[in-house]
Design an enzyme around this catalytic site. Structure first.
Site, PDB file in Angstrom:
ATOM      1  N   CYS A 122       0.365   3.192   3.719  1.00 24.11           N
ATOM      2  CA  CYS A 122       0.800   2.633   5.010  1.00 24.11           C
ATOM      3  C   CYS A 122       1.861   1.543   4.913  1.00 24.11           C
ATOM      4  CB  CYS A 122      -0.410   2.131   5.776  1.00 24.11           C
ATOM      5  SG  CYS A 122      -1.152   0.634   5.086  1.00 24.11           S
TER       6      CYS A 122
ATOM      7  N   CYS B   9       0.849  -1.183   0.000  1.00 26.75           N
ATOM      8  CA  CYS B   9       0.000   0.000   0.000  1.00 26.75           C
ATOM      9  C   CYS B   9       0.890   1.241   0.000  1.00 26.75           C
ATOM     10  CB  CYS B   9      -0.911  -0.007   1.226  1.00 26.75           C
ATOM     11  SG  CYS B   9      -1.930   1.473   1.369  1.00 26.75           S
TER      12      CYS B   9
ATOM     13  N   CYS C 158      -7.182  -1.423   1.527  1.00 27.88           N
ATOM     14  CA  CYS C 158      -6.194  -1.850   2.509  1.00 27.88           C
ATOM     15  C   CYS C 158      -6.844  -1.910   3.891  1.00 27.88           C
ATOM     16  CB  CYS C 158      -5.030  -0.858   2.491  1.00 27.88           C
ATOM     17  SG  CYS C 158      -3.798  -1.132   3.777  1.00 27.88           S
TER      18      CYS C 158
ATOM     19  N   CYS D 172      -4.985   1.079   6.432  1.00 30.48           N
ATOM     20  CA  CYS D 172      -5.274   2.518   6.328  1.00 30.48           C
ATOM     21  C   CYS D 172      -6.625   2.806   5.696  1.00 30.48           C
ATOM     22  CB  CYS D 172      -4.179   3.239   5.548  1.00 30.48           C
ATOM     23  SG  CYS D 172      -4.109   2.797   3.797  1.00 30.48           S
TER      24      CYS D 172
ATOM     25  N   CYS E 144      -7.777  -5.852  -9.905  1.00 30.86           N
ATOM     26  CA  CYS E 144      -7.358  -4.768 -10.787  1.00 30.86           C
ATOM     27  C   CYS E 144      -7.017  -3.554  -9.920  1.00 30.86           C
ATOM     28  CB  CYS E 144      -8.492  -4.461 -11.762  1.00 30.86           C
ATOM     29  SG  CYS E 144      -8.075  -3.269 -13.025  1.00 30.86           S
TER      30      CYS E 144
END
Length: 155
Positions: free
Chosen positions: A75, A72, A120, A123, A143
């Protein structure tokens, strides 16, 4: 021999380089969006926290072929490995499975057609949408917006 999705998911830490700039703790953060806005590039913030979509074929991660982790961008939680990636031809980095417990899904009706959006777990940042037109062994296509990811090479 072909590997099953569960085996690929279970081995994700093999792609983690010593001293890599990642977090292994998926516990949710309570970081205000304004703090993310200050530390992220504008395009990454727009995708992650305003659910924007990057332009097709605009991410250099489409061409990334090295072994490593896709984390991510906000984070640094690992979401995918290079082994999970495939060329979908769609113009966005695509994966046939993800690291278990690091993404969560919800129904998205933004274009009036129901889709499965994923984000995610740490976060809450929007990553992309999952579809059922991917390759074996899962037939899934996660995707992802490249602007929502960072790549961390294995070595």
């Amino acid at each position: 021999p072909a590997r099953g999705a569960e085996d690929i998911q279970a081995r994700w830490k093999e792609f983690l380089a010593d001293g890599a700039d990642v977090t292994l703790d998926p516990a949710p953060l309570s970081t205000p969006h304004e703090a993310w806005r200050r530390q992220l590039p504008a395009d990454s913030y727009a995708v992650l926290f305003e659910e924007d979509t990057e332009i097709q074929f605009s991410s250099p991660l489409n061409l990334e072929k090295r072994a490593g982790l896709y984390v991510c961008r906000a984070c640094r939680l690992p979401l995918f490995t290079s082994e999970m990636k495939f060329d979908s031809g769609t113009g966005w980095p695509s994966f046939f499975t993800c690291i278990p417990g690091h993404l969560d899904t919800k129904r998205d009706f933004r274009i009036f057609v129901p889709r499965t959006e994923y984000h995610c777990v740490r976060c809450g940042g929007h990553q992309g949408h999952v579809f059922d037109d991917g390759p074996p062994p899962t037939r899934e296509r996660w995707c992802n917006n490249g602007a929502a990811l960072a790549f961390v090479p294995s070595r």
